[in-house]
Design a protein around this motif. Structure first.
Motif, short mmCIF file in Angstrom:
data_model
loop_
_atom_site.label_atom_id
_atom_site.label_comp_id
_atom_site.label_asym_id
_atom_site.label_seq_id
_atom_site.Cartn_x
_atom_site.Cartn_y
_atom_site.Cartn_z
N SER A 148 0.53 -1.21 0.03
CA SER A 148 -0.20 0.04 0.00
C SER A 148 0.77 1.41 -0.01
N THR A 199 4.60 2.90 -4.74
CA THR A 199 4.02 4.24 -5.46
C THR A 199 4.03 3.94 -7.71
N ALA A 231 -4.03 0.51 -4.38
CA ALA A 231 -4.94 1.69 -4.21
C ALA A 231 -3.56 2.59 -4.46
N SER A 232 -2.54 2.80 -3.84
CA SER A 232 -1.37 3.69 -4.13
C SER A 232 -1.03 4.17 -4.70
N CYS A 244 -11.80 12.99 -4.18
CA CYS A 244 -11.84 12.13 -5.73
C CYS A 244 -11.13 13.01 -6.79
N LEU A 268 -9.96 8.43 -9.73
CA LEU A 268 -9.08 8.14 -8.64
C LEU A 268 -9.92 8.49 -7.19
N ASP A 271 -7.79 11.53 -1.21
CA ASP A 271 -6.43 11.03 -0.28
C ASP A 271 -4.88 10.38 -1.26
N HIS A 272 -5.74 9.78 -2.74
CA HIS A 272 -4.39 9.53 -3.32
C HIS A 272 -3.22 10.52 -3.01
N SER A 290 -5.55 1.32 -9.94
CA SER A 290 -5.99 0.79 -9.32
C SER A 290 -7.18 0.78 -9.75
#
Length: 355
Positions: free
Chosen positions: A39, A42, A69-70, A291, A304, A307-308, A353
């Motif tokens: 997680s 990147t 997700a990251s 988002c 996305l 807080d990405h 993601s």
């Protein structure tokens, strides 16, 4: 990834992003910590390198939305060292090693291709130099799964993915063409709208197809009944002023909510409307709950979550017709070009993601 998918069949090959899996049985992290480590990664290279350490790690890290997700959004761009494309990591300003599978036609004329994407799926349209023969090659860039669809429709406005369906449409022909991947055949079928109605845009959300219908620019649910498009009108007609002042109208989604994006001519910028099903109308909003939305030249490419780590929230990331890639903030209305060190124009967004 191999480009030797046979006619009408789907094949799976390992992604060239994924290093060769080692036979090492040693563990550098406790198994329960592996998802947490993933997680924080990147880049796809780091993610696949972690998976390749041992079979235990690979089993703990399936290609899922939570594990990826990251991962930063990537741009599919021309690669100066070959006739293929590369993935460009914007935050790191770095080209990721990658080889996109292409159809034989692309090797004859590599500049004669169009690209469409949603999440990690990319559709490549290749044609010969005369444009007389077309092939559509659909690839999942993480799993390596690919399928070749011969003779796709011509003069369509983007590719829409809806589960195992691939759809195209043209507002002037009042027709939807669709193909079901993985079925007995990969033949294209045509479904026509009722006289007087056309599709301005189309999107799949939560298993339902929605369309922006003109001439009234209202919202409708779309069902395909063999050769007919069945429309269930929901309302939400746009005013003539809104339509006339818009150079682009695109359906999108954010955390399961249906959106309409308008590129306005005056004052220059973008407006976002959220669908209110209870009131049967569009309501303008300037917040996306943190988002970010991504758009290719012709269609929505994905959302996305908040807080990405690699993107700014409440923003639109858009590839324009002139090749510019811009970030537009809904908070203050500012627009910034994403200047990157890559050759040529960006082809499409790739969002790892959304797998």
């Amino acid at each position: 990834m191999s480009s030797s998918a046979k006619h009408g069949t789907t094949t799976t090959s390992s992604s060239s992003i994924d290093p060769a899996e080692t036979a090492s049985s040693s563990s550098y992290f406790l198994p329960e910590l592996i998802p947490l480590v993933a997680s924080r990664l990147t880049t796809l290279q780091d993610f696949f390198a972690l998976r390749a350490i041992c079979r235990t790690y690979r089993a703990l890290l399936p290609l899922s939305q939570s594990n990826l997700a990251s991962q930063a959004p990537l741009l599919l761009v021309p690669h100066k060292a070959s006739s293929s494309e590369a993935l460009f990591h914007i935050p790191l300003r770095r080209i990721l090693r990658f080889r996109l599978p292409r159809t034989p036609l692309a090797h004859r004329d590599p500049n004669n291709a169009e690209f469409h994407s949603f999440g990690c799926r990319v559709a490549i349209e290749d044609s010969d130099a005369m444009g007389s023969h077309l092939e559509l090659h659909i690839c999942h860039l993480l799993t390596g799964q690919q399928v070749r669809l011969p003779d796709p429709p011509k003069d369509y406005e983007g590719i829409i993915f809806a589960g195992d369906l691939v759809l195209t449409f043209n507002r002037y022909y009042h027709t939807v063409r669709y193909c079901r991947i993985g079925g007995k055949d990969n033949d294209w079928r045509a479904a026509r709208c009722a006289e007087g109605y056309g599709l301005r845009d189309l999107i799949s959300l939560n298993g339902t197809l929605y369309a922006l219908i003109f001439p009234n620019y209202c919202l409708a649910v779309v069902e395909l009944d063999n050769s007919y498009v069945v429309l269930s009108f929901l309302g939400g007609e746009l005013s003539a002023e809104t339509v006339e002042n818009s150079s682009m109208l695109r359906l999108a989604e954010c955390r399961g909510e249906l959106l309409l994006i308008s590129a306005v001519r005056y004052p220059v910028g973008y407006q976002v409307f959220q669908w209110q099903s209870g009131d049967r109308k569009w309501v303008r909003t300037t917040a996306l709950g943190g988002c970010s939305l991504f758009f290719n030249i012709l269609q929505f490419a994905g959302c996305l979550g908040p807080d990405h780590p690699a993107v700014q929230g409440n923003c639109l990331y858009i590839i324009k017709y002139n090749g510019q890639c811009i970030k537009y903030s809904l908070v203050d209305g500012s627009s910034h070009e994403l200047v990157a060190d890559y050759p040529g124009q960006p082809r499409a967004w790739v969002l790892p993601s959304i797998c």
